[in-house]
Structures are given as structure tokens and as C-alpha cells.
Design a protein around this motif. Structure first.
Motif, short mmCIF file in Angstrom:
data_model
loop_
_atom_site.label_atom_id
_atom_site.label_comp_id
_atom_site.label_asym_id
_atom_site.label_seq_id
_atom_site.Cartn_x
_atom_site.Cartn_y
_atom_site.Cartn_z
N GLY A 188 35.60 -2.48 -59.89
CA GLY A 188 35.32 -3.21 -61.14
C GLY A 188 33.87 -3.62 -61.25
O GLY A 188 33.25 -3.46 -62.31
N PHE A 189 33.30 -4.11 -60.17
CA PHE A 189 31.89 -4.50 -60.19
C PHE A 189 30.98 -3.29 -60.35
O PHE A 189 29.96 -3.35 -61.03
CB PHE A 189 31.53 -5.27 -58.93
N ASP A 190 31.34 -2.16 -59.73
CA ASP A 190 30.54 -0.95 -59.86
C ASP A 190 30.50 -0.45 -61.30
O ASP A 190 29.54 0.21 -61.70
CB ASP A 190 31.06 0.15 -58.94
N LEU A 191 31.54 -0.76 -62.06
CA LEU A 191 31.58 -0.37 -63.47
C LEU A 191 30.72 -1.29 -64.33
O LEU A 191 30.55 -1.04 -65.52
CB LEU A 191 33.02 -0.37 -63.98
N GLY A 192 30.19 -2.35 -63.73
CA GLY A 192 29.32 -3.25 -64.47
C GLY A 192 29.97 -4.54 -64.91
O GLY A 192 29.40 -5.29 -65.70
N PRO B 86 49.52 -0.55 -71.13
CA PRO B 86 50.61 0.39 -71.41
C PRO B 86 50.16 1.81 -71.76
O PRO B 86 50.91 2.75 -71.54
CB PRO B 86 51.36 -0.27 -72.58
N ASP B 87 48.96 1.96 -72.30
CA ASP B 87 48.53 3.30 -72.72
C ASP B 87 47.26 3.76 -72.02
O ASP B 87 46.57 4.66 -72.49
CB ASP B 87 48.30 3.33 -74.23
N GLY B 88 46.95 3.15 -70.89
CA GLY B 88 45.74 3.57 -70.18
C GLY B 88 45.37 2.61 -69.08
O GLY B 88 46.14 1.73 -68.68
N ASN B 89 44.13 2.76 -68.61
CA ASN B 89 43.64 2.03 -67.45
C ASN B 89 42.46 1.16 -67.85
O ASN B 89 41.55 1.61 -68.55
CB ASN B 89 43.22 3.05 -66.38
N GLY B 90 42.47 -0.09 -67.41
CA GLY B 90 41.41 -1.02 -67.76
C GLY B 90 40.05 -0.60 -67.22
O GLY B 90 39.02 -0.89 -67.83
N PHE B 91 40.01 0.09 -66.09
CA PHE B 91 38.74 0.58 -65.55
C PHE B 91 38.11 1.60 -66.50
O PHE B 91 36.91 1.57 -66.76
CB PHE B 91 38.94 1.19 -64.17
N GLU B 92 38.94 2.51 -67.01
CA GLU B 92 38.43 3.50 -67.96
C GLU B 92 37.99 2.82 -69.26
O GLU B 92 37.00 3.23 -69.88
CB GLU B 92 39.48 4.56 -68.25
N LEU B 93 38.72 1.80 -69.68
CA LEU B 93 38.34 1.07 -70.88
C LEU B 93 37.00 0.36 -70.67
O LEU B 93 36.14 0.34 -71.56
CB LEU B 93 39.42 0.05 -71.25
N CYS B 94 36.79 -0.22 -69.48
CA CYS B 94 35.52 -0.86 -69.18
C CYS B 94 34.39 0.16 -69.23
O CYS B 94 33.32 -0.13 -69.79
CB CYS B 94 35.58 -1.51 -67.80
N ARG B 95 34.61 1.35 -68.69
CA ARG B 95 33.59 2.40 -68.73
C ARG B 95 33.25 2.75 -70.18
O ARG B 95 32.08 2.93 -70.54
CB ARG B 95 34.08 3.62 -67.97
N HIS B 96 34.28 2.84 -71.03
CA HIS B 96 34.09 3.13 -72.46
C HIS B 96 33.28 2.02 -73.13
O HIS B 96 32.34 2.29 -73.89
CB HIS B 96 35.45 3.28 -73.13
N ILE B 97 33.62 0.77 -72.83
CA ILE B 97 32.92 -0.37 -73.43
C ILE B 97 31.45 -0.38 -73.02
O ILE B 97 30.55 -0.59 -73.84
CB ILE B 97 33.61 -1.69 -73.03
N LYS B 98 31.18 -0.13 -71.74
CA LYS B 98 29.82 -0.17 -71.24
C LYS B 98 28.96 0.96 -71.80
O LYS B 98 27.74 0.81 -71.94
CB LYS B 98 29.81 -0.15 -69.71
#
Length: 230
Positions: free
Chosen positions: A91-95, A56-68
Motif C-alpha cells: 500500500g505504501f509503495d503505491l503512494g 466487490p468488483d475489484g481490488n483496492g490496490f488497483e484502484l489506488c494505482r488508478h487514482i494516483k
């Protein structure tokens, strides 16, 4: 006990996932949006993150980038209705360790969770070898940075994972199947031989030049890392 962060904005699905994972012996923590997930990842220790793409407040791809960026070795599994090829590959490219599309079978998800946590544990145990360098190429696996001849390189998380496996097994032939199993899910699903070839060629173009060759193709078998660290 392994702790899993479940990032899913569908309350019913989140509750069901947490129930099944708890029943399987894990300890779960639910987050329904990006903001809460970022807070929890910054404050607590998890063995795995299960992550939706549309939040609801963002994108899971960006969240994955933040986590990594914060925790490069923390496994992430995308669990989402986004089934386009570019989303899966992105998704795989993000790790990400795995990419599962909805609807899904719970038993298969539990098995993939088990594999991802086991592989993540192995990666964490081998994290002592953080830097590979030979005077021309320097790769810092802890900071996720790479430098070639004094020039900083832009390398994706998945390419770092590939470099980690190659450098850790320098001088040994690594089969294509071995690389698929180590880099993605246990059956090589979603990432085929063609994608591995493209990723390998893209990585070579970044780290090699006419005088420095690091990855040798063994026709019909796989690849060898030929560089020698100093």
C-alpha cells in the motif's frame, strides 16, 4: 470544506464513517465499489480518499494505482482488515499516505485524516516545481516519469515522493525521522528505519551510476541530495 471519498462496501461501516467525518467538519461522498469510485474521482474534486482493499468488483490496490495515475497528489488512506506485512508495504509503495487496519479507533482515524489532508495541501501548494533535470537525470513529478541517460525508469509512487522531498531540499541534511514523517504517517508507524534504508538503496540503484551520484549518506544523521538542476 474538505471533501472525502469513502470507498467501503460494508454499508454499516460506510454510513458510520461518513457520519463521524461529517460531524468532524468534512463533506463525505460514499462509493461501495471500484466502478463508482473511479467515476467519482474522474468527475469530482476530493481532498482525500479512504479506501478498503477488498471490494466487490475489484481490488483496492488497483484502484489506488488508478487514482494516483489521475491525481498523483491526492492523499489515499487504506482502511482494511488486510494486515499482512506485504499488504501494508504494498500500500505504501503505491503512494498511500497511511495504512490503517481494522478494527480501529475513530479518534485516531480522524487525527490521521487531518494529518493526511494537511500534508496533501502542502504538497499541492509546492507542485509548481514539476520537473528536476541536470542533463543526465530528468524527473517529471507531474507526469510521474523519470529518465536516466535516455533510458526510462520504473519508479514507484513512494519513490517519487522520496525524490520530491530530496530535490526540494537539495543541499540540506534531511534526517531519517524527517523523511519518515514527510513520506508516511506522523509517527513513522508501519515504515521503520530498515525499510527507509531499503527504499533509499533501491532508488539509488535506479537513478545513479558510477559517474553520477545524487544521494549522499550523512552517517548518524540522514541524507543530502547533491544534484544540481539546470
Amino acid at each position: 470544506m474538505e471533501r472525502i471519498l469513502v470507498v467501503e462496501d460494508d454499508l454499516a461501516l460506510s454510513t458510520g464513517l461518513c457520519f463521524e467525518l461529517d460531524a468532524a467538519g468534512y463533506a463525505t461522498q460514499a462509493a461501495y465499489n471500484v466502478r463508482k469510485a473511479q467515476y467519482l474521482v474522474g468527475q469530482e474534486v476530493f481532498s482525500l480518499v479512504i479506501l478498503d482493499v477488498n471490494l466487490p468488483d475489484g481490488n483496492g490496490f488497483e484502484l489506488c494505482r488508478h487514482i494516483k495515475r489521475q491525481h498523483p497528489e491526492l492523499p489515499v488512506i487504506f482502511l482494511t482488515a488486510n494486515d499482512l506485512e506485504e499488504d501494508v508495504l504494498g500500500g505504501f509503495d503505491l503512494g498511500a499516505e497511511d495504512y490503517i487496519t481494522k478494527p480501529f479507533h475513530m479518534k485516531i482515524l480522524l487525527k490521521r485524516v487531518e494529518v493526511a489532508i494537511r500534508r496533501g495541501g502542502r504538497t499541492g501548494q509546492s507542485a509548481q516545481a514539476q520537473v528536476w533535470q541536470d542533463g543526465f537525470l530528468e524527473i517529471d513529478f507531474g507526469a510521474l516519469t523519470a529518465d536516466r541517460g535516455g533510458q526510462q525508469l520504473v519508479i514507484t509512487p513512494n519513490e517519487y515522493k522520496l525524490l520530491k522531498v530530496l530535490t526540494a531540499n537539495g543541499g540540506n541534511v534531511l534526517t531519517r525521522q524527517f523523511l519518515l514523517e514527510r513520506l508516511w504517517d506522523c509517527g513513522g508507524n508501519y515504515i521503520d528505519d530498515h525499510t527507509l534504508t531499503v527504499t533509499m538503496n533501491r532508488l539509488r540503484a535506479k537513478i545513479e551510476d558510477e559517474e553520477h551520484t545524487y544521494i549522499k549518506t550523512v552517517r548518524g544523521m540522514g541524507y543530502i541530495w547533491t544534484g544540481n538542476s539546470r
